[in-house]
Design an enzyme around this catalytic site. Structure first.
Site, PDB file in Angstrom:
ATOM      1  N   CYS A  37     -12.286  49.327  -6.241  1.00  0.00           N
ATOM      2  CA  CYS A  37     -13.032  50.496  -6.754  1.00  0.00           C
ATOM      3  C   CYS A  37     -12.371  50.992  -8.041  1.00  0.00           C
ATOM      4  CB  CYS A  37     -13.012  51.598  -5.684  1.00  0.00           C
ATOM      5  SG  CYS A  37     -13.639  53.170  -6.277  1.00  0.00           S
ATOM      6  N   ARG A  46     -24.767  34.977   1.582  1.00  0.00           N
ATOM      7  CA  ARG A  46     -26.139  35.400   1.911  1.00  0.00           C
ATOM      8  C   ARG A  46     -26.881  35.814   0.661  1.00  0.00           C
ATOM      9  NH1 ARG A  46     -25.820  39.808   6.538  1.00  0.00           N
ATOM     10  NH2 ARG A  46     -28.043  39.990   6.076  1.00  0.00           N
ATOM     11  N   HIS A  61     -31.202  50.266   7.249  1.00  0.00           N
ATOM     12  CA  HIS A  61     -29.950  49.501   7.369  1.00  0.00           C
ATOM     13  C   HIS A  61     -29.347  49.186   6.013  1.00  0.00           C
ATOM     14  CE1 HIS A  61     -31.097  48.061  11.677  1.00  0.00           C
ATOM     15  NE2 HIS A  61     -30.657  49.293  11.644  1.00  0.00           N
ATOM     16  N   GLN A  67     -35.800  47.413   8.829  1.00  0.00           N
ATOM     17  CA  GLN A  67     -34.424  47.096   9.223  1.00  0.00           C
ATOM     18  C   GLN A  67     -33.839  46.079   8.250  1.00  0.00           C
ATOM     19  OE1 GLN A  67     -34.077  46.605  13.800  1.00  0.00           O
ATOM     20  NE2 GLN A  67     -36.185  46.060  13.277  1.00  0.00           N
ATOM     21  N   ASN A  68     -34.705  45.558   7.378  1.00  0.00           N
ATOM     22  CA  ASN A  68     -34.269  44.479   6.494  1.00  0.00           C
ATOM     23  C   ASN A  68     -33.501  45.028   5.302  1.00  0.00           C
ATOM     24  OD1 ASN A  68     -35.677  42.902   8.270  1.00  0.00           O
ATOM     25  ND2 ASN A  68     -37.480  42.708   6.976  1.00  0.00           N
ATOM     26  N   CYS A  86     -17.791  51.780  -2.604  1.00  0.00           N
ATOM     27  CA  CYS A  86     -16.383  51.776  -2.178  1.00  0.00           C
ATOM     28  C   CYS A  86     -16.249  52.271  -0.739  1.00  0.00           C
ATOM     29  CB  CYS A  86     -15.575  52.694  -3.118  1.00  0.00           C
ATOM     30  SG  CYS A  86     -13.891  52.964  -2.577  1.00  0.00           S
TER      31      CYS A  86
HETATM   32  C1  BV8 Z   1     -24.892  52.684  15.662  1.00  0.00           C
HETATM   33  C2  BV8 Z   1     -27.470  45.267   8.299  1.00  0.00           C
HETATM   34  C3  BV8 Z   1     -23.537  54.489  16.340  1.00  0.00           C
HETATM   35  C4  BV8 Z   1     -26.250  44.404   8.216  1.00  0.00           C
HETATM   36  C5  BV8 Z   1     -27.931  45.407  10.685  1.00  0.00           C
HETATM   37  C6  BV8 Z   1     -22.285  47.800  22.029  1.00  0.00           C
HETATM   38  C7  BV8 Z   1     -21.219  47.741  21.132  1.00  0.00           C
HETATM   39  C8  BV8 Z   1     -21.313  48.222  19.831  1.00  0.00           C
HETATM   40  C9  BV8 Z   1     -22.507  48.764  19.375  1.00  0.00           C
HETATM   41  C10 BV8 Z   1     -23.565  48.806  20.285  1.00  0.00           C
HETATM   42  C11 BV8 Z   1     -23.472  48.329  21.586  1.00  0.00           C
HETATM   43  N1  BV8 Z   1     -24.669  48.519  22.199  1.00  0.00           N
HETATM   44  C12 BV8 Z   1     -25.523  49.087  21.324  1.00  0.00           C
HETATM   45  C13 BV8 Z   1     -24.854  49.283  20.176  1.00  0.00           C
HETATM   46  C14 BV8 Z   1     -25.398  49.863  18.994  1.00  0.00           C
HETATM   47  C15 BV8 Z   1     -25.674  48.735  17.996  1.00  0.00           C
HETATM   48  C16 BV8 Z   1     -26.698  47.787  18.575  1.00  0.00           C
HETATM   49  O1  BV8 Z   1     -27.868  48.136  18.656  1.00  0.00           O
HETATM   50  N2  BV8 Z   1     -26.280  46.588  18.963  1.00  0.00           N
HETATM   51  C17 BV8 Z   1     -27.235  45.645  19.531  1.00  0.00           C
HETATM   52  C18 BV8 Z   1     -26.844  44.231  19.143  1.00  0.00           C
HETATM   53  C19 BV8 Z   1     -27.267  45.856  21.029  1.00  0.00           C
HETATM   54  N3  BV8 Z   1     -26.211  49.425  16.854  1.00  0.00           N
HETATM   55  C20 BV8 Z   1     -25.362  49.830  15.897  1.00  0.00           C
HETATM   56  O2  BV8 Z   1     -24.174  49.582  15.859  1.00  0.00           O
HETATM   57  C21 BV8 Z   1     -26.015  50.712  14.850  1.00  0.00           C
HETATM   58  N4  BV8 Z   1     -25.168  51.856  14.650  1.00  0.00           N
HETATM   59  O3  BV8 Z   1     -25.372  52.604  16.762  1.00  0.00           O
HETATM   60  O4  BV8 Z   1     -23.978  53.614  15.292  1.00  0.00           O
HETATM   61  C22 BV8 Z   1     -22.748  55.534  15.656  1.00  0.00           C
HETATM   62  C23 BV8 Z   1     -23.241  56.832  15.640  1.00  0.00           C
HETATM   63  C24 BV8 Z   1     -22.495  57.820  15.045  1.00  0.00           C
HETATM   64  C25 BV8 Z   1     -21.269  57.517  14.434  1.00  0.00           C
HETATM   65  C26 BV8 Z   1     -20.803  56.181  14.420  1.00  0.00           C
HETATM   66  C27 BV8 Z   1     -21.541  55.170  15.039  1.00  0.00           C
HETATM   67  C28 BV8 Z   1     -26.124  49.979  13.522  1.00  0.00           C
HETATM   68  C29 BV8 Z   1     -27.129  48.868  13.647  1.00  0.00           C
HETATM   69  C30 BV8 Z   1     -27.380  48.251  12.278  1.00  0.00           C
HETATM   70  C31 BV8 Z   1     -26.667  46.931  12.163  1.00  0.00           C
HETATM   71  N5  BV8 Z   1     -27.002  46.316  10.854  1.00  0.00           N
HETATM   72  N6  BV8 Z   1     -28.249  44.902   9.475  1.00  0.00           N
HETATM   73  C32 BV8 Z   1     -26.591  43.035   7.685  1.00  0.00           C
HETATM   74  O5  BV8 Z   1     -27.789  42.683   7.586  1.00  0.00           O
HETATM   75  O6  BV8 Z   1     -25.638  42.311   7.344  1.00  0.00           O
HETATM   76  S1  BV8 Z   1     -28.826  44.904  12.033  1.00  0.00           S
HETATM   77  C33 BV8 Z   1     -29.556  43.415  11.626  1.00  0.00           C
HETATM   78  O7  BV8 Z   1     -29.831  42.767  12.830  1.00  0.00           O
HETATM   79  C34 BV8 Z   1     -30.889  43.588  10.990  1.00  0.00           C
HETATM   80  O8  BV8 Z   1     -30.902  44.631  10.062  1.00  0.00           O
HETATM   81  C35 BV8 Z   1     -31.810  43.824  12.132  1.00  0.00           C
HETATM   82  O9  BV8 Z   1     -31.898  45.164  12.452  1.00  0.00           O
HETATM   83  C36 BV8 Z   1     -31.099  43.124  13.242  1.00  0.00           C
HETATM   84  C37 BV8 Z   1     -31.825  41.856  13.568  1.00  0.00           C
HETATM   85  O10 BV8 Z   1     -32.923  42.296  14.225  1.00  0.00           O
HETATM   86  P1  BV8 Z   1     -34.371  41.807  13.767  1.00  0.00           P
HETATM   87  O11 BV8 Z   1     -34.686  42.353  12.432  1.00  0.00           O
HETATM   88  O12 BV8 Z   1     -35.260  42.127  14.903  1.00  0.00           O
HETATM   89  O13 BV8 Z   1     -34.232  40.255  13.590  1.00  0.00           O
HETATM   90  P2  BV8 Z   1     -34.087  39.200  14.751  1.00  0.00           P
HETATM   91  O14 BV8 Z   1     -33.563  37.968  14.145  1.00  0.00           O
HETATM   92  O15 BV8 Z   1     -33.391  39.818  15.915  1.00  0.00           O
HETATM   93  O16 BV8 Z   1     -35.618  38.989  15.221  1.00  0.00           O
HETATM   94  C38 BV8 Z   1     -36.557  38.443  14.318  1.00  0.00           C
HETATM   95  C39 BV8 Z   1     -37.893  38.592  15.005  1.00  0.00           C
HETATM   96  O17 BV8 Z   1     -38.891  38.127  14.122  1.00  0.00           O
HETATM   97  C40 BV8 Z   1     -37.995  37.737  16.280  1.00  0.00           C
HETATM   98  O18 BV8 Z   1     -38.563  38.524  17.305  1.00  0.00           O
HETATM   99  C41 BV8 Z   1     -38.955  36.615  15.879  1.00  0.00           C
HETATM  100  O19 BV8 Z   1     -39.796  36.228  16.947  1.00  0.00           O
HETATM  101  C42 BV8 Z   1     -39.783  37.289  14.816  1.00  0.00           C
HETATM  102  N7  BV8 Z   1     -40.376  36.392  13.824  1.00  0.00           N
HETATM  103  C43 BV8 Z   1     -39.903  35.187  13.382  1.00  0.00           C
HETATM  104  N8  BV8 Z   1     -40.754  34.699  12.436  1.00  0.00           N
HETATM  105  C44 BV8 Z   1     -41.746  35.627  12.280  1.00  0.00           C
HETATM  106  C45 BV8 Z   1     -41.511  36.700  13.154  1.00  0.00           C
HETATM  107  N9  BV8 Z   1     -42.317  37.764  13.227  1.00  0.00           N
HETATM  108  C46 BV8 Z   1     -43.407  37.770  12.432  1.00  0.00           C
HETATM  109  N10 BV8 Z   1     -43.703  36.784  11.560  1.00  0.00           N
HETATM  110  C47 BV8 Z   1     -42.910  35.701  11.453  1.00  0.00           C
HETATM  111  N11 BV8 Z   1     -43.217  34.707  10.580  1.00  0.00           N
HETATM  112 ZN    ZN Z   2     -13.256  54.340  -4.317  1.00  0.00          ZN
END
Ligand code: BV8
Ligand code: ZN
Length: 252
Positions: free
Chosen positions: A160, A74, A132, A110-111, A140
């Site tokens: 590390c 990526r 994020h 979120q990016n 590490c």
């Molecule tokens: C947490 C970094 C708790 C990494 C990312 C069940 C099991 C396990 C977990 C969960 C579960 N249910 C809920 C959860 C929580 C989970 C979650 O939300 N899961 C979802 C899938 C249901 N969340 C987590 O795990 C979070 N942590 O809850 O921790 C906790 C608390 C205490 C102690 C311990 C634990 C962590 C979430 C962060 C994950 N990391 N990114 C990496 O990038 O490698 S998330 C990653 O995906 C992105 O950062 C982003 O947030 C997400 C994608 O979402 P979008 O940005 O919206 O992108 P997407 O492709 O979905 O949509 C794009 C949009 O753009 C579309 O709508 C499209 O129409 C539009 N678009 C397209 N072109 C355009 C446009 N808009 C405008 N202009 C254009 N030209």
């Molecule tokens: Zn270390």
């Protein structure tokens, strides 16, 4: 219908005292960075894997090498990408707001691609809260120490220097908690704003997707800019279009 909504949003932006902007992968789409779902380009090496599996602590623990190489891929495909008009319009808006002293514009993203920062939104001044994390940084897993060495082309998981632990990308994985300070700043911005703009996000990932509800609960107006409107009931004004094009129409 569209022009009336654009005119109304333009008015709201002019009148707002405190603005909270939440961006997702869609604002980087016009820079050529595929959104999370498109990241699996259907034919490439990674298409058979689920991003939620790879972008997770379990995924890394199960197969550190595979997850490390996915991030290296990526980073390689995205290292030449540049900010697009959406990033630039937001950064310029923040500068003007700060200079005028009449408006606060906080950007929560979120990016992890760093394009808002490249466009001039300054993380030091808390102008952009990257909840994020940042794909260009590593640390590490065991001791948390930052790994500052250049990892270009490194296919093995680096060790590390301090504790011999595994080095990982400094992004928040699914199942991992967000950075406390950053999340506090994001919640405060959503809670205190009178205008909330959700741009380029499918609003499916929590806790980020909850910020819109938080803003609504304290009376903010909610605007969404997305070519594919999400069905969220709290949205007051829906602008159907690309961020790079629509933002320059509403931010004068
Ligand atoms: C947490 C970094 C708790 C990494 C990312 C069940 C099991 C396990 C977990 C969960 C579960 N249910 C809920 C959860 C929580 C989970 C979650 O939300 N899961 C979802 C899938 C249901 N969340 C987590 O795990 C979070 N942590 O809850 O921790 C906790 C608390 C205490 C102690 C311990 C634990 C962590 C979430 C962060 C994950 N990391 N990114 C990496 O990038 O490698 S998330 C990653 O995906 C992105 O950062 C982003 O947030 C997400 C994608 O979402 P979008 O940005 O919206 O992108 P997407 O492709 O979905 O949509 C794009 C949009 O753009 C579309 O709508 C499209 O129409 C539009 N678009 C397209 N072109 C355009 C446009 N808009 C405008 N202009 C254009 N030209
Ligand atoms: Zn270390």
């Amino acid at each position: 219908m569209e022009q009336a909504v654009i005119d109304k949003v333009k008015e709201l932006i002019k009148q707002a005292k405190r603005v909270c902007i939440l961006t997702g992968a869609g604002v980087s789409a016009e820079s050529g960075i595929s959104t999370f779902r498109e990241a699996q380009d259907g034919k490439g090496l990674w298409s058979q894997y689920d991003p939620k599996q790879l972008a997770s602590l379990d995924g890394f623990l199960q197969d550190p090498e595979k997850v490390w190489q996915w991030y290296q891929w990526r980073r390689e495909v995205n290292q030449d990408k540049k900010p697009n008009p959406a990033h630039i319009t937001i950064a310029q808006w923040q500068k003007q707001a700060k200079a005028s002293g009449k408006q606060e514009v906080t950007l929560v993203t979120q990016n992890v691609d760093g394009l808002h920062q490249q466009a001039g939104s300054d993380p030091e001044k808390y102008e952009v809260v990257d909840i994020h994390g940042n794909i260009w940084q590593n640390h590490c897993l065991q001791c948390g120490e930052k790994h500052l060495e250049d990892v270009t082309g490194v296919q093995q998981v680096p060790e590390c220097k301090s504790c011999g632990g595994q080095v990982r990308p400094s992004v928040v994985w699914f199942g991992e908690a967000l950075d406390e300070k950053k999340w506090q700043a994001a919640e405060t911005a959503a809670f205190c704003c009178d205008l909330f703009l959700s741009i380029g996000t499918s609003s499916q990932v929590y806790p980020a997707a909850g910020l819109m509800m938080l803003a609504k609960s304290q009376g903010a107006k909610i605007v969404e800019i997305n070519p594919e409107p999400t069905q969220s009931s709290v949205i007051d004004y829906q602008i159907k279009g690309k961020a790079g094009i629509m933002l320059s129409k509403v931010v004068s």
